[in-house]
Design an enzyme around this catalytic site. Sequence first.
Site, PDB file in Angstrom:
ATOM      1  NE  ARG A 683      -0.241   5.125   5.690  1.00  0.00           N
ATOM      2  CZ  ARG A 683      -1.152   4.208   4.794  1.00  0.00           C
ATOM      3  NH1 ARG A 683      -1.506   3.106   5.723  1.00  0.00           N
ATOM      4  NH2 ARG A 683      -1.726   4.264   3.734  1.00  0.00           N
ATOM      5  NE  ARG A 719       4.938   6.542   4.143  1.00  0.00           N
ATOM      6  CZ  ARG A 719       3.834   6.862   4.058  1.00  0.00           C
ATOM      7  NH1 ARG A 719       3.019   6.847   2.903  1.00  0.00           N
ATOM      8  NH2 ARG A 719       2.717   6.936   5.028  1.00  0.00           N
ATOM      9  CD  GLU A 824       3.304   8.473  -1.736  1.00  0.00           C
ATOM     10  OE1 GLU A 824       2.565   8.427  -0.838  1.00  0.00           O
ATOM     11  OE2 GLU A 824       4.459   9.049  -1.302  1.00  0.00           O
ATOM     12  CG  ASN A 847      -4.237   5.714  -0.499  1.00  0.00           C
ATOM     13  OD1 ASN A 847      -4.919   5.103  -1.059  1.00  0.00           O
ATOM     14  ND2 ASN A 847      -3.769   5.635   0.685  1.00  0.00           N
ATOM     15  NE  ARG A 858      -4.830  10.599   1.171  1.00  0.00           N
ATOM     16  CZ  ARG A 858      -3.684   9.935   1.478  1.00  0.00           C
ATOM     17  NH1 ARG A 858      -2.645  10.034   0.903  1.00  0.00           N
ATOM     18  NH2 ARG A 858      -3.570   8.881   2.164  1.00  0.00           N
ATOM     19  CB  CYS A 895       1.762   0.306  -0.325  1.00  0.00           C
ATOM     20  SG  CYS A 895       2.167   1.870  -0.705  1.00  0.00           S
TER      21      CYS A 895
HETATM   22  C1  PEP Z   1      -0.616   6.462  -0.789  1.00  0.00           C
HETATM   23  O1  PEP Z   1      -0.436   7.666  -0.731  1.00  0.00           O
HETATM   24  O2  PEP Z   1      -1.087   5.669  -1.384  1.00  0.00           O
HETATM   25  C2  PEP Z   1       0.083   5.793   0.654  1.00  0.00           C
HETATM   26  C3  PEP Z   1       0.304   4.834   0.685  1.00  0.00           C
HETATM   27  O3  PEP Z   1       0.738   6.772   1.267  1.00  0.00           O
HETATM   28  P1  PEP Z   1      -0.309   7.336   2.631  1.00  0.00           P
HETATM   29  O4  PEP Z   1      -1.603   7.080   2.450  1.00  0.00           O
HETATM   30  O5  PEP Z   1       0.083   7.341   3.906  1.00  0.00           O
HETATM   31  O6  PEP Z   1      -0.285   8.764   2.075  1.00  0.00           O
HETATM   32 MG    MG Z   2       0.950   8.919   0.377  1.00  0.00          MG
END
Ligand code: PEP
Ligand code: MG
Length: 961
Positions: A683, A719, A824, A847, A858, A895
């Site tokens: 990240r 990323r 995503e 996520n 979330r 991920c």
């Molecule tokens: C996700 O959205 O699942 C992801 C891995 O990215 P982040 O949690 O950093 O938004």
């Molecule tokens: Mg994400």
Amino acid sequence: MLTLTQDDILLGCEAHDWRGALDLAAEALQEAGLVASGYRDGLHAREAQSSTFLGGAIAIPHGTPESREHVRATGVRVLQFPQGIDWHDGNRVHVLVTIAAQSDEHLDILRQLTHVLDRDGVAERLAAADSRAEIAGLLSKAVVEARLDADTLCLGFPARDASELALAAAARLRQAGCVESAFVATVADQTPRNLGQGLWLVTSDKGVTQPALALATPASPLAAGDSPLTGVFCLAAQGDAHHGLLERLITLLESGSASALAGADAATVLARLAGESATATTRRVRVLNAHGLHARPAKQLVQVARAQGVTIRVRLAEGGGRAVLATSLTKVIGLGARRGQPLLFSAEGESAKAALEAVCQAVTEGLGESVLPFNESREHQLPQPVVTINPLPEDEPQTAVAASPGLAIAPAFVLRTPRFEYPERASEPAVESRRLDEALREGEAQLEALVGQARGGEVAQILSMHEEMLTDPELHQAAREGISEGASAEAAWWHAIETAAHAQEMLADRLLAERAADLRDVGRRVLGLLCRVELPEPPDTPYILIADDLGPSDVARLDTARVRGLLTARGGATAHSAILARALGIPAAVGAGDRVLTLANDTLLILDGDRGRYTIAPSGERLASAEQRLADQRRREAEAWEARHRPARTRDGHRVEVAANLGNTAHAQDAVERGAEGIGLLRTEFIFMAHASAPDLETQIAEYREAIDALDGRPLVARTLDVGGDKPLPYWPVPREDNPFLGLRGIRLALTRPEVLETQLRALLIAAAPAAGGEGTARPLRIMLPMVKDLGEFRTARAIFDRLLEEMPAAERATDIQLGVMIEVPSAALLAPTLAAEVDFFSVGTNDLTQYTLAIDRGHPELSAQSDGLHPAVLRLIQMTVQAAHAQGKWVGVCGELGSDATAIPVLVGLGVDELSVSARQVPLVKARLREFDLAEARAQAELALAQSTAEAVRDALEVR
Ligand code: PEP
Ligand code: MG
């Protein structure tokens, strides 16, 4: 409501003087187990600041905010002194309502008691009471709020006579929920009584659920016989609770201004019924104090009102509350005005205007407290519930949201933000300036020492960022300006901090919220030094940290050697703070509600991060079973650790790569040691966030190189910058958006400044270039783009990437490269076949994919528990993604947090996922989990899961197997 049991009341107390009475009160709290001995000093210190005498022979001693650390549980003790005590402010006290409060509960208790004070002869009755029940009855009597507001008015009703108006008024009361049908029926049988001046009345106590007064006025002028008909009042009577309403009616008639109701609008009707005359001058002003008009600001208001030499009344501008004298402390407190509520002041005569201006100015300036402007769209004005002291039950598992797996057993440490009290003004700016300088220097030294102790990593980065914030010349300048205008060092500093934090929040709302929290964190450090208030120090022994909410920076600062678990009142399972808790391997449950904040420090707690449960003060039996589970868990972890370097395979040998998610390149080595077969998600925004401005090319190369070197030939999936949503970047402010999660974030934001993206891609390509000499191990680099919604965005980013590849000499850049996208956004999954033809790989960010598929934020404190990645809708999107990728010979990773969910792992493998990237700590356990099933079982599980209709059904079905 203040609920007192008889055990809370001590009759017949005696003391020589008020100090002795306070000591007795402290002892009573201590004996009840509510406070530790140190609270006594807090009671005295608070009394030294200003009297806690309330009126009607009652004082409400409570500790200073600093003494709250001595509070073990919230509660009250009532001490009756039949002989009376001469209080230090000249009043005579017969009852002490002594409060042990961990937050601001005493404000609600205070507000309730002001209603007690309205009753005649209450002082004598409290002094003479000879039973606890009598005292409890006097103090705890429920306050029935009588109702009169815009919703009980029915103005301009097309009625033909008084009876129709009476019925319309009764119907209005029924709609407002104050009466039942029986009331309306009795009103229908009545002939309205003429009160004179055009007003008529019907009244009944049948079917009344809340005493209330309604008024119906006709659409066009009417008469009843020879009498005018301006309006019909309908009174829902109950006990004596409606007496106040009747009095208002009588006052209106006595003032002879009833005719003013003819054709009047709701505001005018309520103003006349509030006791405001039609000739009064009025001014409206909003309460800005964080805790509303509590005792201290109310006292100031009363003093300012008294100084005006004219009768000033005040009422809550919204609702139908009665106007009270602004010179009466108990009446003003009794208004119960909260932050944001507008007050309406009124006065008569020539000097009214100047007097009201003075009073309103005092309110706007905060009545002796630092206040922030009120922003209606950002702050809710919902009345807050009255605090009922409702302790958490012991030995009963309570539900929260599971956020980080594992079991923890340890005493609680509740992180309470300290409160600082200080004078607003100071007479010697030079002295204040010097004090501020000293505190700033000391704060900096503290941070420097902490950075040293943190020995690198995220914690050190965040603390160094705090150091930078602390030395910000603009902040210093703003505070100095405040001092030169007569503010104390504390007030000037905090005002500067709040202004800066607020400006940041306003700029981009949620995006910058966390940086604003950092600023306040830094601000509190200095304020603590100025006020000599020690910031809460956690114990040296292991504990479970309980807090309102924790930002990623707070979590990163945790001392993992002592924090066994985390329990927060707010927060969601896929918020970044929860992700960090998983990364640190700390069991966590979030969204447990405010009650957990009232827990006493040292209360023993079992925290189950897998199920999101916690139990306070467990029985011996429950404790023994939890300890057994903990021992089993440790054994499983130990076995998984032993086997961590074995390749990740299912029982029958099907290969699934297990990689680590990282936010900090310094942790790459550690991930490898934990058995990671690569980094599946770097990240990179966390690297950007740890710098005060965008890191330049060289800085980024060094960062990425550190990870790639540590990986020693294993792949790095980096990323590109993913900011926005809940990840703010202070130096990349985004205009305020109503919906940041649906606004400028991820690749959308990055493409608005392609030069930043280009520098990052260049840095990655250089960092992964073959090591000097061109030989040695491979340095596989996978770059992925976040939040891509379709091929258009991918192609725009790829154009930059392709140009760079062309421009850069092959020997100076990575050669083993792939460019992929994160899945995503549901549109990307739905369009996976089109994307798969052009990308090298997919990595599913479950996520965000879950968030956008289920339309649940979330980080939502209440809803995120439902935001389960095992929802069949999400699983179908993953299935589509995998099928599209495999059809083109491309690989798919996961991920998001679902990748480390023990129940989800076989399902993901069964769906055909090729790689799981999880927090480094989870790597050994995820590998161990893979060894527990074979591919055929995984496929069966995936099929079963896909056939369900809800996430709960999926979990139930998988559990049964
Ligand atoms: C996700 O959205 O699942 C992801 C891995 O990215 P982040 O949690 O950093 O938004
Ligand atoms: Mg994400």
